[in-house]
Design an enzyme around this catalytic site. Sequence first.
Site, PDB file in Angstrom:
ATOM      1  CE  LYS A  61       4.567 -35.860 -33.830  1.00 24.56           C
ATOM      2  NZ  LYS A  61       5.477 -35.904 -32.895  1.00 24.56           N
ATOM      3  CG  HIS A 122      -1.301 -28.834 -30.648  1.00 22.74           C
ATOM      4  ND1 HIS A 122      -0.023 -28.533 -31.214  1.00 22.74           N
ATOM      5  CD2 HIS A 122      -0.709 -29.773 -29.706  1.00 22.74           C
ATOM      6  CE1 HIS A 122       0.954 -29.171 -30.947  1.00 22.74           C
ATOM      7  NE2 HIS A 122       0.481 -30.036 -30.245  1.00 22.74           N
ATOM      8  CB  SER A 152       4.257 -36.494 -38.390  1.00 17.27           C
ATOM      9  OG  SER A 152       4.779 -36.280 -36.977  1.00 17.27           O
TER      10      SER A 152
END
Length: 309
Positions: A61, A122, A152
């Site tokens: 995010k 990620h 987020s």
Amino acid sequence: MSQEKELTFSEAIEKAQQSIVRFPLIPIRGIPLMSYIAQNFDSIWAFRPDPSDLLIATYPKAGTTWTQEIVDLLLHNGDAEACKRAPTPVRSPFLEICSPPPIPSGLDLLRKMDPPRVIKTHFPFQLVPPGFWENKCKTIYVARNAKDNMVSYFHFDCMNKTQPEPGPWEGYIHKFMQGELSWGSWYDHVKGWWAEREKRNILYLFYEDMKENPRREVERIMRYLDLSLPDDVISRIVELTSFKSMKENPMANYSCVPKPVFDQSISPFMRKGEVGDWTNHFTAEQSKVFDEDYEKQMKGTDIPFRTQI
């Protein structure tokens, strides 16, 4: 026998819905990862990219999908239709993602693609397969200020039915500070990639810079990719990758993922895309506690984060 291979990405997720659960986290080398990823880590670690492959890395995010769309448009000379050929996770596979069959894993999708490929991860730096550095792959890292990133991620964890239950906001702040969320500590993540940026020729971008002056940052990415596009194409890419345009783009807004997996009635995948939204979530006391912890965890680093622009 060939029927499952012919399923689209969305159809594969539809078919696997009954297997979708909030997967528990299992630590791999100290980093909490969803169980499916943890169980397949050896295969992911062994992945050998082509030297022409591009890696886009972020903490979750932090502007991942935005950067993927910018890169895809740059590589396709701003051709919006070409970039609607498939949803984002098919055009730019998520390296480590693994889900119940018949949903293809990131590795499955990558095996079917010819290089050069745009690959998302990620992972913190230390979990990235070493082949990326051995083959000197270009890498773009995007970092977002901790408070907005956490807000987020919290809303995403509420709507994403594969991540652990986020619990109440008050407790989520402490999970974030303690690095107990999927993909681990934000602090270690941004610091780890920052420390390697010059040695590995990593383009380290900031979400806040992208919001403040998207054209400048698109041009930075273009130069890093050794491309040269005319001004009108750059202007078109800036427009096509605005928050409003991407939120309305079914190939970029993750509407391809059905409601039992991503429940966008709880929170849209593309929620606000703003800098400073954290002020709508933190109480004064929470902000004070967070800031004190932040000073300790980021002591000695010179990463120029901004919580407002």
